[in-house]
Design a protein around this motif. Structure first.
Motif, PDB file in Angstrom:
ATOM      1  N   TYR A   1       5.850   4.610  -4.499  1.00  0.00           N
ATOM      2  CA  TYR A   1       4.604   3.841  -4.540  1.00  0.00           C
ATOM      3  C   TYR A   1       3.544   4.605  -5.334  1.00  0.00           C
ATOM      4  CZ  TYR A   1       0.636   1.112  -2.648  1.00  0.00           C
ATOM      5  OH  TYR A   1      -0.481   0.327  -2.487  1.00  0.00           O
ATOM      6  N   GLU A   2       3.386   5.892  -5.020  1.00  0.00           N
ATOM      7  CA  GLU A   2       2.356   6.684  -5.694  1.00  0.00           C
ATOM      8  C   GLU A   2       2.663   6.856  -7.178  1.00  0.00           C
ATOM      9  OE1 GLU A   2       0.118  11.030  -5.460  1.00  0.00           O
ATOM     10  OE2 GLU A   2       1.444  10.377  -3.843  1.00  0.00           O
ATOM     11  N   MET A   3       3.951   7.062  -7.528  1.00  0.00           N
ATOM     12  CA  MET A   3       4.305   7.209  -8.933  1.00  0.00           C
ATOM     13  C   MET A   3       3.964   5.935  -9.720  1.00  0.00           C
ATOM     14  SD  MET A   3       5.618  10.285  -9.295  1.00  0.00           S
ATOM     15  CE  MET A   3       4.487  10.863  -8.032  1.00  0.00           C
ATOM     16  N   CYS A   4       4.132   4.773  -9.075  1.00  0.00           N
ATOM     17  CA  CYS A   4       3.898   3.499  -9.748  1.00  0.00           C
ATOM     18  C   CYS A   4       2.440   3.050  -9.694  1.00  0.00           C
ATOM     19  CB  CYS A   4       4.770   2.416  -9.118  1.00  0.00           C
ATOM     20  SG  CYS A   4       6.544   2.617  -9.386  1.00  0.00           S
ATOM     21  N   ALA A   5       1.747   3.378  -8.602  1.00  0.00           N
ATOM     22  CA  ALA A   5       0.391   2.854  -8.399  1.00  0.00           C
ATOM     23  C   ALA A   5      -0.696   3.871  -8.714  1.00  0.00           C
ATOM     24  CB  ALA A   5       0.230   2.366  -6.962  1.00  0.00           C
ATOM     25  N   GLY A   6      -0.359   5.162  -8.706  1.00  0.00           N
ATOM     26  CA  GLY A   6      -1.357   6.185  -8.984  1.00  0.00           C
ATOM     27  C   GLY A   6      -2.033   6.741  -7.752  1.00  0.00           C
ATOM     28  N   GLU A   7      -1.679   6.234  -6.562  1.00  0.00           N
ATOM     29  CA  GLU A   7      -2.236   6.749  -5.317  1.00  0.00           C
ATOM     30  C   GLU A   7      -1.240   6.493  -4.189  1.00  0.00           C
ATOM     31  OE1 GLU A   7      -4.980   3.298  -3.410  1.00  0.00           O
ATOM     32  OE2 GLU A   7      -5.787   4.182  -5.263  1.00  0.00           O
ATOM     33  N   PRO A   8      -1.303   7.275  -3.115  1.00  0.00           N
ATOM     34  CA  PRO A   8      -0.376   7.052  -2.000  1.00  0.00           C
ATOM     35  C   PRO A   8      -0.635   5.703  -1.345  1.00  0.00           C
ATOM     36  CG  PRO A   8      -1.437   9.212  -1.844  1.00  0.00           C
ATOM     37  CD  PRO A   8      -2.179   8.440  -2.887  1.00  0.00           C
ATOM     38  N   PRO A   9       0.360   5.169  -0.635  1.00  0.00           N
ATOM     39  CA  PRO A   9       0.160   3.863   0.012  1.00  0.00           C
ATOM     40  C   PRO A   9      -0.791   3.908   1.195  1.00  0.00           C
ATOM     41  CG  PRO A   9       2.297   4.780   0.593  1.00  0.00           C
ATOM     42  CD  PRO A   9       1.725   5.676  -0.456  1.00  0.00           C
ATOM     43  N   PHE A  10      -0.949   5.088   1.805  1.00  0.00           N
ATOM     44  CA  PHE A  10      -1.812   5.217   2.980  1.00  0.00           C
ATOM     45  C   PHE A  10      -2.769   6.379   2.762  1.00  0.00           C
ATOM     46  CE2 PHE A  10       2.412   3.759   4.353  1.00  0.00           C
ATOM     47  CZ  PHE A  10       2.080   2.486   4.797  1.00  0.00           C
ATOM     48  N   THR A  11      -4.054   6.095   2.779  1.00  0.00           N
ATOM     49  CA  THR A  11      -5.076   7.116   2.575  1.00  0.00           C
ATOM     50  C   THR A  11      -6.191   6.911   3.588  1.00  0.00           C
ATOM     51  OG1 THR A  11      -6.219   5.758   0.939  1.00  0.00           O
ATOM     52  CG2 THR A  11      -4.581   7.316   0.105  1.00  0.00           C
ATOM     53  N   GLY A  12      -7.008   7.930   3.763  1.00  0.00           N
ATOM     54  CA  GLY A  12      -8.133   7.834   4.676  1.00  0.00           C
ATOM     55  C   GLY A  12      -8.954   9.094   4.646  1.00  0.00           C
ATOM     56  N   ASN A  13     -10.137   9.047   5.232  1.00  0.00           N
ATOM     57  CA  ASN A  13     -11.021  10.210   5.236  1.00  0.00           C
ATOM     58  C   ASN A  13     -10.626  11.251   6.267  1.00  0.00           C
ATOM     59  OD1 ASN A  13     -12.642   9.148   3.181  1.00  0.00           O
ATOM     60  ND2 ASN A  13     -13.871   7.963   4.649  1.00  0.00           N
ATOM     61  N   THR A  14      -9.853  10.859   7.256  1.00  0.00           N
ATOM     62  CA  THR A  14      -9.410  11.792   8.294  1.00  0.00           C
ATOM     63  C   THR A  14      -7.932  11.565   8.567  1.00  0.00           C
ATOM     64  OG1 THR A  14      -9.821  10.301  10.152  1.00  0.00           O
ATOM     65  CG2 THR A  14     -11.679  11.668   9.394  1.00  0.00           C
ATOM     66  N   PRO A  15      -7.246  12.569   9.138  1.00  0.00           N
ATOM     67  CA  PRO A  15      -5.834  12.367   9.507  1.00  0.00           C
ATOM     68  C   PRO A  15      -5.639  11.181  10.444  1.00  0.00           C
ATOM     69  CG  PRO A  15      -6.391  14.693   9.583  1.00  0.00           C
ATOM     70  CD  PRO A  15      -7.680  13.964   9.358  1.00  0.00           C
ATOM     71  N   LEU A  16      -6.592  10.970  11.360  1.00  0.00           N
ATOM     72  CA  LEU A  16      -6.465   9.865  12.296  1.00  0.00           C
ATOM     73  C   LEU A  16      -6.496   8.522  11.566  1.00  0.00           C
ATOM     74  CD1 LEU A  16      -6.208   9.023  15.230  1.00  0.00           C
ATOM     75  CD2 LEU A  16      -8.712   9.032  15.392  1.00  0.00           C
ATOM     76  N   ALA A  17      -7.349   8.412  10.547  1.00  0.00           N
ATOM     77  CA  ALA A  17      -7.428   7.168   9.783  1.00  0.00           C
ATOM     78  C   ALA A  17      -6.123   6.908   9.040  1.00  0.00           C
ATOM     79  CB  ALA A  17      -8.598   7.240   8.797  1.00  0.00           C
ATOM     80  N   VAL A  18      -5.547   7.973   8.472  1.00  0.00           N
ATOM     81  CA  VAL A  18      -4.266   7.828   7.775  1.00  0.00           C
ATOM     82  C   VAL A  18      -3.176   7.438   8.766  1.00  0.00           C
ATOM     83  CG1 VAL A  18      -2.511   8.998   6.390  1.00  0.00           C
ATOM     84  CG2 VAL A  18      -4.938   9.478   5.992  1.00  0.00           C
ATOM     85  N   LEU A  19      -3.173   8.117   9.910  1.00  0.00           N
ATOM     86  CA  LEU A  19      -2.169   7.850  10.936  1.00  0.00           C
ATOM     87  C   LEU A  19      -2.227   6.399  11.394  1.00  0.00           C
ATOM     88  CD1 LEU A  19      -0.019   8.935  12.883  1.00  0.00           C
ATOM     89  CD2 LEU A  19      -1.866   9.503  14.459  1.00  0.00           C
ATOM     90  N   LYS A  20      -3.421   5.875  11.559  1.00  0.00           N
ATOM     91  CA  LYS A  20      -3.570   4.495  12.018  1.00  0.00           C
ATOM     92  C   LYS A  20      -3.016   3.524  10.983  1.00  0.00           C
ATOM     93  CE  LYS A  20      -6.923   1.272  13.991  1.00  0.00           C
ATOM     94  NZ  LYS A  20      -6.035   0.983  15.131  1.00  0.00           N
ATOM     95  N   GLN A  21      -3.254   3.805   9.707  1.00  0.00           N
ATOM     96  CA  GLN A  21      -2.708   2.947   8.661  1.00  0.00           C
ATOM     97  C   GLN A  21      -1.186   2.977   8.674  1.00  0.00           C
ATOM     98  OE1 GLN A  21      -4.097   2.886   4.645  1.00  0.00           O
ATOM     99  NE2 GLN A  21      -6.106   3.692   5.196  1.00  0.00           N
TER     100      GLN A  21
END
Length: 724
Positions: A303-323
């Motif tokens: 996903y990141e190689m094709c889109a330029g960013e990871p599929p799940f991002t956030g300002n905190t680990p908890l935000a990423v985890l929730k996604q």
């Protein structure tokens, strides 16, 4: 350029996403000013850390089961490691001297499970990578056990796409592991500098990594930390060409299958390991995991190689985890509209929240990516990463200029829909095979058929009765190619280990074996005698005596995998087709080059000769069949109409028709005189890999769906047999 203050703050508290993380880390190693700024920043400003310090929540919400699970995960994220020795420099680092017979040269990396040094084996004078467990963790039984597990895990693996281990041991209480030194670019750096990549580029990089990961999975290991920084693109020189190879790094988090002794003791099911942006939901929640967790991570990398960013991002680990646990990834085509539908579907399946909805194995993922772009399933020939990128960008441009129709939904990709009129059905379908059928060959009288199967067997069929004659185990792995001699007394098979077996066709007994100089991808008997042409994955084209196993003729070969070899019916010309975008004609007696056939815009996968030996047909990645004058090498025309890659071409017995099969799953037939595309033959449900024309003008086709279908090119009968 210096990182911004908020980037340094995010780096300090661990919330900076992977693409920026590596960049800031590299900058800090050479910039004292930014390092000073980093030291002045207060990590307490991070709200996530403040939440961790406050302890678990209280009140009614805390009684909910989902909340309790989240609290346990947060505890793992914030768990304070053993501070006592982590900051202390090890004796190895302080002295930078010798460790047993290894002289440490420079420190090249550091992580929680050890420091990595560039080192010299003083006796062999070989440069290696040497990983040492930090001194402060030598007293940590769990850390030592995990490090020793890494030694055993890496030591078991032998694959070109996995970093290899040479040695391991303990010296003066220092545990160390010696591995091959990989010099190149991580996919993290490639994504940072080039992403979004061309689709074919991204697919090839991930395909190679998936092929390596399958090796680990087959040994009962789960990597647990697949991410761009743990995948390295390096360049290796092999014989006449240089190849780009992706290596899977850092098996330090790999766990053995739970069925193996000691596995449960070494990994707490609630322990959070790996990098969050690429972590599977079941792993992030501390649940039991298997190899399908790695497939989720591969989906995130792709996903990141094709889109330029990871599929799940956030300002905190908890935000990423929730996604990761609760929300689907944003559709990759929303970020990069050039992503084809089939790849979007594949990425979506890799990122499925439920493991049972993901592809069944890494090898299946590698296979799909290889089939779509026609890349051999071992390595891709390049002289540098830039050449790899240039070649695959050319492929991507072609896709944009020739967009396929909407692919069928589901996994694997089954090719585009085709509205061309259908012709007569197959007169027989030979089924019941264990996996794809990679090769087919008729006997000289057209009454017997040999088929090479993915499980390492060859099946012999009686064509007249459509009955299975016998099954012979011939290789430990797919039978890529098979051929029957003109006398009908011999048949030959070739394999990736370079072995060629010669068999008595009637007695079904192996007569002899010999080793080619490399993996064998294609072979063909001459129209008279026992001369046998071989085409190799590393570009070799040669002729051998099947009666003695002696090599008779060597040619200059190709710069890429040789996908097809064929003799002209008069026996004077040897033809070869290659992934280097060319086909070549050779003098069959001397091996000297007659002419090079250039014109395809990608790999050439098949070559065949007309019955009078005056014309050759080639087909390949650019979806065309091209005709050539064998005397002069000049082009004689292009047959169009294929919707996808062409894997095999053939002439009818009388030379009036040309056939092609490939990724679009149908048999296409052209009238050679009028160049008219006749009604197509349908029935297969997967990519077609091979075809063979009999002396009775019957065409056998085979492929991914595990069947061989026989088509009568002289009859318009719609009768059909399906046999087990």
């Amino acid at each position: 350029m210096h990182p911004k203050r908020d980037e340094l703050a995010a780096y300090l508290v661990g919330s900076l996403p992977e693409p920026g993380l590596s960049s800031v880390e590299a900058h800090l190693q050479t910039c004292p000013a930014c390092e000073t700024t980093l030291n002045l920043l207060d990590p307490r400003s991070d709200t996530m850390l403040e939440m961790l310090r406050r302890g678990p929540p209280t009140g009614m919400a805390h009684a909910e089961s989902d909340c309790r699970v989240m609290v346990e995960v947060i505890k793992d994220i914030g768990r304070d490691p053993t501070n006592a020795g982590l900051a202390a420099a090890s004796p190895v680092e302080a002295e930078l001297g010798n460790l047993r017979e290894y002289k440490l040269l420079t420190k090249i990396g550091e992580g929680g499970m050890g420091s990595v040094y560039r080192a010299l084996h003083t006796k062999l004078e070989k440069i290696v990578a040497l990983k040492v467990l930090p001194t402060g963790r030598n007293q940590d039984a769990a850390a030592v056990a995990r490090f020793e597990r890494e030694m055993k895990a890496v030591g078991k693996l032998r694959h070109p796409n996995i970093v290899g281990a040479f040695d391991a041991g303990e010296e003066h209480g220092m545990h160390f592991l010696v591995m091959e030194l990989i010099e190149g670019e991580s996919l993290s750096a490639i994504a940072r500098n080039y992403a979004p990549l061309a689709v074919a580029d991204a697919c090839e990089l991930v395909r190679q990594a998936a092929a390596g990961l399958q090796e680990a999975h087959e040994h009962g290991m789960v990597h647990r930390d697949i991410k761009p920084s743990n995948l390295m693109l390096t360049v290796e020189r092999r014989k006449r060409t240089t190849i780009g190879i992706v290596k899977v790094l850092d098996m330090g988090l790999a766990i053995l299958d739970a069925a193996q002794p000691g596995a449960d003791d070494l990994t707490d099911s609630n322990q959070l390991m790996g990098t969050l942006n690429y972590m599977a939901p079941e792993q992030a929640l501390g649940n039991e995991i298997d190899e399908r967790a790695d497939l989720f991570s591969f989906g995130a990398v792709l996903y990141e190689m094709c889109a330029g960013e990871p599929p799940f991002t956030g300002n905190t680990p908890l935000a990423v985890l929730k996604q990761i646990t609760d929300s689907p990834a944003r559709p990759v085509r929303a970020l990069n509209p050039e992503i084809p539908g089939w790849l979007s579907d594949l990425i979506q399946q890799l990122l499925a929240k439920r493991p049972d909805q993901r592809p069944i194995s890494a090898s299946v993922v590698a296979q799909i990516l290889a089939e779509r772009y026609g890349v051999a399933t071992d390595v891709y020939s390049v002289t540098s990463y830039n050449e790899l990128r240039r070649d695959l960008l050319e492929a991507e441009r072609w896709n944009r200029l020739h967009p396929t129709e909407t692919p069928r939904a589901g996994f694997p990709f089954l090719g585009p829909r085709d509205s061309h009129p259908s012709g007569p059905a197959a007169v027989a379908t030979l089924a019941g095979n264990a996996g794809p059928v990679w090769s087919v060959a008729f006997s000289p009288d057209g009454r017997q058929l040999a088929m090479g199967i993915d499980d390492g067997t060859v099946k012999m069929w009686d064509v007249d009765t459509s009955s299975l004659r016998s099954t012979i185990s011939v290789h430990n792995g797919p039978v890529w190619t098979t051929s029957i001699s003109s006398s009908g007394h011999l048949f030959a098979t070739g394999h990736d280990d370079g072995t060629v077996h010669i068999w008595d066709f009637d007695a079904e007994k192996r007569l002899r074996s010999f080793k080619a100089s490399g993996p064998v991808r294609s072979l063909a008997f001459a129209p008279q005698g026992s001369r046998l042409a071989l085409g190799g994955r590393t570009g070799e084209v040669s002729i051998w005596d099947a009666d003695t196993g002696e090599q008779l003729v060597t040619t200059e070969g190709h710069q890429g995998v040789v996908t097809s070899v064929a003799f002209s019916p008069d026996g004077t010309i040897l033809g070869s087709a290659s992934g280097d975008k060319s086909a070549k004609l050779w003098n069959a007696e001397t091996g000297r080059a007659r002419t090079r056939l250039d014109g395809h815009n990608g790999g050439v996968y098949s070559i065949a000769f007309s019955p009078d030996s005056k014309q050759a047909a080639t087909g390949g990645w650019d979806r065309t069949v091209r005709l050539w004058d064998t005397g002069s090498g000049t082009p004689k025309g292009v047959l169009e109409g294929n919707e996808a890659d062409v894997w095999s071409v053939a002439f009818s017995r009388d030379g009036s028709l040309v056939t092609a099969v490939g990724e679009d799953r149908v048999v296409r037939i052209w009238n050679l005189e009028t160049r008219e595309l006749l009604p197509v033959r349908r029935g297969h449900t997967g990519t077609l890999y091979a075809s063979s024309m009999s002396t009775r003008n019957q065409l056998a086709t085979s492929g991914r769906d595990g069947t061989v279908r026989i088509w009568d090119l002289d009859s318009k009968s719609n009768d059909k047999k399906v046999l087990p």
